[in-house]
Design a protein around this motif. Structure first.
Motif, PDB file in Angstrom:
ATOM      1  N   PRO B 371     -60.299  13.018  -6.310  1.00 49.99           N
ATOM      2  CA  PRO B 371     -59.317  12.083  -6.844  1.00 49.99           C
ATOM      3  C   PRO B 371     -60.017  10.960  -7.595  1.00 49.99           C
ATOM      4  CG  PRO B 371     -58.976  12.462  -4.505  1.00 49.99           C
ATOM      5  CD  PRO B 371     -60.291  13.085  -4.859  1.00 49.99           C
ATOM      6  N   PRO B 372     -59.621  10.681  -8.811  1.00 53.28           N
ATOM      7  CA  PRO B 372     -60.304   9.650  -9.585  1.00 53.28           C
ATOM      8  C   PRO B 372     -59.915   8.265  -9.089  1.00 53.28           C
ATOM      9  CG  PRO B 372     -58.440  10.514 -10.804  1.00 53.28           C
ATOM     10  CD  PRO B 372     -58.482  11.264  -9.524  1.00 53.28           C
ATOM     11  N   THR B 373     -60.790   7.317  -9.265  1.00 52.77           N
ATOM     12  CA  THR B 373     -60.414   5.945  -8.979  1.00 52.77           C
ATOM     13  C   THR B 373     -59.369   5.551 -10.017  1.00 52.77           C
ATOM     14  OG1 THR B 373     -62.301   5.355 -10.312  1.00 52.77           O
ATOM     15  CG2 THR B 373     -62.562   5.197  -7.934  1.00 52.77           C
ATOM     16  N   ASP B 374     -58.280   5.039  -9.550  1.00 51.48           N
ATOM     17  CA  ASP B 374     -57.156   4.857 -10.461  1.00 51.48           C
ATOM     18  C   ASP B 374     -57.299   3.562 -11.235  1.00 51.48           C
ATOM     19  OD1 ASP B 374     -55.107   6.213 -11.457  1.00 51.48           O
ATOM     20  OD2 ASP B 374     -54.023   6.363  -9.579  1.00 51.48           O
ATOM     21  N   LEU B 375     -57.803   3.690 -12.440  1.00 52.07           N
ATOM     22  CA  LEU B 375     -57.926   2.527 -13.299  1.00 52.07           C
ATOM     23  C   LEU B 375     -56.650   2.337 -14.125  1.00 52.07           C
ATOM     24  CD1 LEU B 375     -61.497   3.273 -14.581  1.00 52.07           C
ATOM     25  CD2 LEU B 375     -60.865   1.528 -12.963  1.00 52.07           C
ATOM     26  N   ILE B 376     -55.801   3.355 -14.103  1.00 51.98           N
ATOM     27  CA  ILE B 376     -54.642   3.328 -14.980  1.00 51.98           C
ATOM     28  C   ILE B 376     -53.529   2.566 -14.272  1.00 51.98           C
ATOM     29  CG2 ILE B 376     -53.092   4.740 -16.341  1.00 51.98           C
ATOM     30  CD1 ILE B 376     -55.221   6.968 -15.960  1.00 51.98           C
ATOM     31  N   THR B 377     -53.098   1.492 -14.851  1.00 52.38           N
ATOM     32  CA  THR B 377     -52.081   0.677 -14.199  1.00 52.38           C
ATOM     33  C   THR B 377     -50.717   0.889 -14.814  1.00 52.38           C
ATOM     34  OG1 THR B 377     -52.799  -1.055 -15.663  1.00 52.38           O
ATOM     35  CG2 THR B 377     -53.615  -1.134 -13.410  1.00 52.38           C
ATOM     36  N   TYR B 378     -50.649   1.653 -15.872  1.00 49.83           N
ATOM     37  CA  TYR B 378     -49.357   1.904 -16.497  1.00 49.83           C
ATOM     38  C   TYR B 378     -48.964   3.354 -16.280  1.00 49.83           C
ATOM     39  CZ  TYR B 378     -48.723  -2.473 -18.892  1.00 49.83           C
ATOM     40  OH  TYR B 378     -48.485  -3.774 -19.169  1.00 49.83           O
ATOM     41  N   PRO B 379     -47.678   3.600 -16.197  1.00 53.12           N
ATOM     42  CA  PRO B 379     -47.267   4.995 -16.024  1.00 53.12           C
ATOM     43  C   PRO B 379     -47.582   5.819 -17.263  1.00 53.12           C
ATOM     44  CG  PRO B 379     -45.375   3.546 -16.205  1.00 53.12           C
ATOM     45  CD  PRO B 379     -46.554   2.674 -16.135  1.00 53.12           C
ATOM     46  N   ARG B 380     -47.951   7.020 -17.014  1.00 48.86           N
ATOM     47  CA  ARG B 380     -48.220   7.966 -18.103  1.00 48.86           C
ATOM     48  C   ARG B 380     -47.221   9.098 -17.989  1.00 48.86           C
ATOM     49  NH1 ARG B 380     -53.813   7.121 -19.457  1.00 48.86           N
ATOM     50  NH2 ARG B 380     -53.782   4.984 -20.199  1.00 48.86           N
ATOM     51  N   PRO B 381     -46.890   9.692 -19.121  1.00 49.05           N
ATOM     52  CA  PRO B 381     -45.846  10.721 -19.087  1.00 49.05           C
ATOM     53  C   PRO B 381     -46.329  12.023 -18.454  1.00 49.05           C
ATOM     54  CG  PRO B 381     -46.765  10.563 -21.259  1.00 49.05           C
ATOM     55  CD  PRO B 381     -47.419   9.494 -20.460  1.00 49.05           C
ATOM     56  N   GLU B 382     -45.360  12.798 -17.986  1.00 50.94           N
ATOM     57  CA  GLU B 382     -45.696  14.110 -17.423  1.00 50.94           C
ATOM     58  C   GLU B 382     -46.118  15.076 -18.527  1.00 50.94           C
ATOM     59  OE1 GLU B 382     -43.019  12.420 -16.504  1.00 50.94           O
ATOM     60  OE2 GLU B 382     -42.702  12.579 -14.344  1.00 50.94           O
ATOM     61  N   ILE B 383     -45.469  14.898 -19.684  1.00 53.88           N
ATOM     62  CA  ILE B 383     -45.765  15.790 -20.799  1.00 53.88           C
ATOM     63  C   ILE B 383     -46.328  14.939 -21.921  1.00 53.88           C
ATOM     64  CG2 ILE B 383     -44.763  17.328 -22.509  1.00 53.88           C
ATOM     65  CD1 ILE B 383     -42.691  18.033 -20.450  1.00 53.88           C
ATOM     66  N   GLU B 472     -37.510   8.186 -15.154  1.00 54.93           N
ATOM     67  CA  GLU B 472     -37.933   6.784 -15.218  1.00 54.93           C
ATOM     68  C   GLU B 472     -39.046   6.546 -14.208  1.00 54.93           C
ATOM     69  OE1 GLU B 472     -38.181   3.437 -16.764  1.00 54.93           O
ATOM     70  OE2 GLU B 472     -36.171   4.149 -17.214  1.00 54.93           O
ATOM     71  N   PRO B 473     -40.243   6.177 -14.635  1.00 47.08           N
ATOM     72  CA  PRO B 473     -41.300   5.944 -13.652  1.00 47.08           C
ATOM     73  C   PRO B 473     -40.995   4.701 -12.823  1.00 47.08           C
ATOM     74  CG  PRO B 473     -42.141   5.887 -15.900  1.00 47.08           C
ATOM     75  CD  PRO B 473     -40.669   5.892 -15.992  1.00 47.08           C
ATOM     76  N   ARG B 474     -41.114   4.841 -11.517  1.00 47.93           N
ATOM     77  CA  ARG B 474     -40.868   3.688 -10.651  1.00 47.93           C
ATOM     78  C   ARG B 474     -42.198   2.992 -10.384  1.00 47.93           C
ATOM     79  NH1 ARG B 474     -37.020   6.519 -11.818  1.00 47.93           N
ATOM     80  NH2 ARG B 474     -35.107   6.652 -10.609  1.00 47.93           N
ATOM     81  N   LEU B 475     -42.099   1.702 -10.197  1.00 50.53           N
ATOM     82  CA  LEU B 475     -43.350   0.939 -10.068  1.00 50.53           C
ATOM     83  C   LEU B 475     -44.099   1.271  -8.793  1.00 50.53           C
ATOM     84  CD1 LEU B 475     -42.358  -2.465 -11.560  1.00 50.53           C
ATOM     85  CD2 LEU B 475     -44.074  -0.876 -12.386  1.00 50.53           C
TER      86      LEU B 475
END
Lengths: 237, 480
Positions: B371-383, B472-475
């Motif tokens: 599992p990567p260290t999660d640097l991404i703080t914004y939701p990214r799309p599934e597609i 809708e991505p939930r926080l």
């Protein structure tokens, strides 16, 4: 004679078994009880999905499936899936993407993958839906392997031997995330669900459309051995 | 043997007859032909030579367990403690010479107490076999030419200009002076040659070859016959694999047809194997497609990608194991038909930008998911897909209305932006990565949720659609 309290608890029980998120627009009538037993998305069967949000249904089904997931598409189409965003649905490490060159190869690969006993779900991304004989072959393969086959159709479906056909769209006004309408069903009535992908514990709880995965499939897998030559000679005789 | 360097074809190697006719390595081929019209030349084939050296490496295992390759045409044997098994060094060298003559290989042998000296005597010695006497080794080494030091050509030329031809003549100079004038490579080579510093033979293990071939008295052409031969070959190869405790990930079958030459058929396996049945099953299709018109009279089966067998206990009723086996079998079938390079599995990528957040590893033999260290703080799309330009109908920071693939969308709400700045090591010519990008989550009137990209510094460059959210991505999801 049951008390009102007992009836309410039974209703609650049914709701939880169906897996509905509370507050969802879904009348608890006779149909909703049958949803659990009728199992619209049965294992060892092939289903078709159309509509612009067809991937949503596929992800929800994959989330319920046990085992490896094959995602078969022409060229690099399957590479559009983002593993990080798939984590709320399932463990993306179990996903195997198969890149094929053309429609025939896609169907052949789908048949092989469906035959595999370790495959929980096989997603087939295809332009035009399989026709009667193609879907029958997929169906036979699915009965051998016991996994769920899901054909995502980009353009239009043809008349086929699939168990159910779904149409997935978004809802205007955005009360729910998805509208899943069951447009064709071999073992039940067509209907529609308004589904909200609400993650209370970072997880998605769509209605439990494939309960038979945990139990043995309704129809026992059939072993088929094909003998094209004997068929020909039989016809001649 | 000739090789083309620049525009000139030059002789790189010559046999004794050619040398007698005054053909020397380094001559141009035209000059060589002028001096010797009957000369036979052949272009150098490095791959074949490397294979020959590999074969000699396996063969030389009978003389010493510690062998290193000295490409392009040398073998270094550490014969410490081995020579007495052959009744002495002289007898051993003579035996090697005799045996290589049987293999039609011309050999020169040097035995000395240091690696460089042995090499120097083998390559530049006066006779075919040179064995140094430990008592007067320094004197013998001093007689070697400077070329035995294996230095750059420019240094050798400079030394020759100074009048130095043999190593002994270098004793006239202080080593500090030599190092200052010619680099430390010269002095360190001298030290290694004379045994002042240690220079050990670094042996390389022989990669065992598991192969079986069969020559047939008469050409065969029927599929059943070829399959029968393949079965016998596979049995022999699998027996060899089992004897040495190895398994193979692939097999190559060479079928030599009488008229059309060699045909190579290869199959791969998702999990290591050494049983006959799966080999036959995977070869069924390539053999079916092979056209043998006048028959084949020689076949060879070679195990590829071999490794030590990792024994594990088979647990009855272990569902996960049975599942993995079934999946491996399916992957093998799929891979042999459509190619193993077309089976992938997603793995976390090395970065957090949309282009780098994930990558696709080969499904066969993929490493475990870390599992990567999660640097991404914004939701990214599934597609996500390659950025496609959309026509902006009503411009804004994020467009209010746009047309994509001939459908018009009216944006109801936008969320964002997620701003991604370029990194200085990115190629500035790439269109998207080298610019500041803003990603917006736009919900359209029809309920679809798109991922739009705009360049805040270049508002005229339009708007691109990069993906689609399925919901809708939930926080709460971001703390996963």
């Amino acid at each position: 004679m049951r008390t009102k309290h007992e009836l309410m608890s039974t209703l609650q029980d049914i709701r939880s078994r169906v897996g509905l998120v509370s507050g969802q627009d879904f009348p608890a009538n006779e149909d909703s009880i049958r949803l659990d037993s009728a199992a619209p998305i049965a294992a060892a069967r092939v289903h078709e999905v159309t509509g612009s949000l067809r991937t949503s249904l596929a992800l929800a089904v994959v989330a319920k499936a046990t085992g490896r997931v094959f995602w078969i598409a022409i060229g690099g189409r399957s590479r559009c899936l983002r593993a990080r965003s798939l984590r709320p649905y399932f463990d993306p490490a179990h996903l195997i993407l198969v890149e094929t060159a053309n429609r025939d190869e896609t169907l052949w690969a789908a048949e092989q993958a469906l035959r595999c006993r370790g495959a929980g779900a096989v997603i087939i991304d295809i332009d035009k839906g399989p026709d009667l004989s193609e879907s029958r072959r997929l169906q036979i393969a699915a009965q051998v392997g016991g996994g769920i086959g899901l054909v995502l159709i980009r353009r239009h479906a043809q008349s086929s031997a699939c168990q159910t056909r779904w149409h997935c769209e978004s809802e205007e006004g955005a009360e729910s995330d998805w509208v899943w309408s069951l447009t064709r069903n071999k073992r039940g009535r067509p209907r529609a669900w308004f589904v909200r992908g609400d993650p209370p514990e970072h997880l998605i709880h769509p209605p439990d459309l494939c309960p038979s995965l945990e139990n043995p499939p309704i129809h026992a897998p059939i072993r088929f051995t094909t003998h094209p030559r004997s068929l020909v000679s039989g016809a001649a005789a | 043997m000739t090789r083309k360097t620049g525009n000139v074809e030059r002789v790189v190697c010559a046999n004794d007859h050619a040398r007698k006719a005054r053909v020397q390595p380094g001559d141009t081929v035209a000059d060589a032909y002028a001096g010797c019209p009957d000369l036979l030349t052949e272009p150098q084939d490095n791959i074949r030579e490397a294979r020959l050296l590999g074969a000699l490496h396996i063969w030389a295992d009978r003389y010493s367990p510690r062998i290193a390759l000295d490409p392009p045409n040398g073998l270094l044997l550490d014969v410490t403690g081995c020579a007495h098994l052959f009744e002495g060094e002289q007898q051993m060298a003579e035996l090697i010479l005799r045996e290589t003559e049987d293999l039609t290989v011309v050999t020169r042998i040097g035995i000395a107490s240091t690696l460089r000296a042995a090499r120097g005597f083998a390559r530049h010695g006066t006779s075919t076999i040179t064995i140094t006497d430990p008592d007067r080794e320094h004197a013998q080494v001093d007689g070697l030419p400077v070329a035995a030091l294996d230095l750059k050509t420019s240094i050798e030329t400079d030394l020759r200009r100074l009048g130095v031809t043999t190593i002994g003549e270098l004793r006239r100079f202080k080593s500090a002076e030599l190092a200052r004038r010619f680099s430390v490579h010269l002095t360190s080579a001298l030290d290694e040659l004379r045994g002042h510093t240690h220079d050990a033979v670094v042996p390389s293990a022989v990669v065992p070859t598991f192969a079986a071939n069969m020559t047939l008295p008469e050409p065969i052409g029927r599929l059943e016959d070829v399959t029968g031969i393949l079965e016998r070959l596979a049995e022999r190869v699998c027996q060899k694999l089992c004897d040495k405790g190895y398994t193979a990930r692939g097999f190559r079958l060479t079928v030599r047809c009488v008229d059309t030459g060699d045909h190579h058929l290869s199959v791969g396996f998702a999990s290591p194997t050494r049983t006959v049945t799966p080999i036959l099953r995977q070869f069924a299709r390539p053999l079916d497609q092979l056209k043998i018109e006048f028959g084949a009279d020689w076949m060879r089966l070679l195990a590829l990608d071999t490794g030590l067998f990792n024994p594990h206990q088979i647990e009855a009723g272990n569902a996960a194991q049975a599942q993995q086996e079934a999946v491996d079998q399916t992957l093998t079938t799929l891979g042999n038909r459509i190619g193993f390079d077309r089976l992938h599995t997603p793995r976390p990528g090395p970065g957090h930008t949309p282009e780098r957040e994930m990558m696709f590893a080969p499904a066969v033999d993929a490493l475990d998911w870390t599992p990567p260290t999660d640097l991404i703080t914004y939701p990214r799309p599934e597609i996500a897909f390659a950025p496609e330009r959309v026509r902006v109908d009503s411009p804004g920071r994020a467009p209010y209305a746009f047309t994509w693939r001939r459908d018009s969308y009216r944006v109801v709400t936008v969320k964002g932006p997620e701003r991604i700045s370029p990194v200085n090591w990115d190629d500035p010519n790439t269109k998207f990565e080298a610019r500041v990008r803003d990603y917006w989550r736009a919900r359209t009137e029809c309920g679809r949720l798109f991922w739009l990209m705009v360049f805040p510094k270049h508002p005229d460059d339009g708007c691109y659609i990069c993906g689609e959210f399925l919901r809708e991505p939930r926080l709460s999801l971001l703390r996963a």
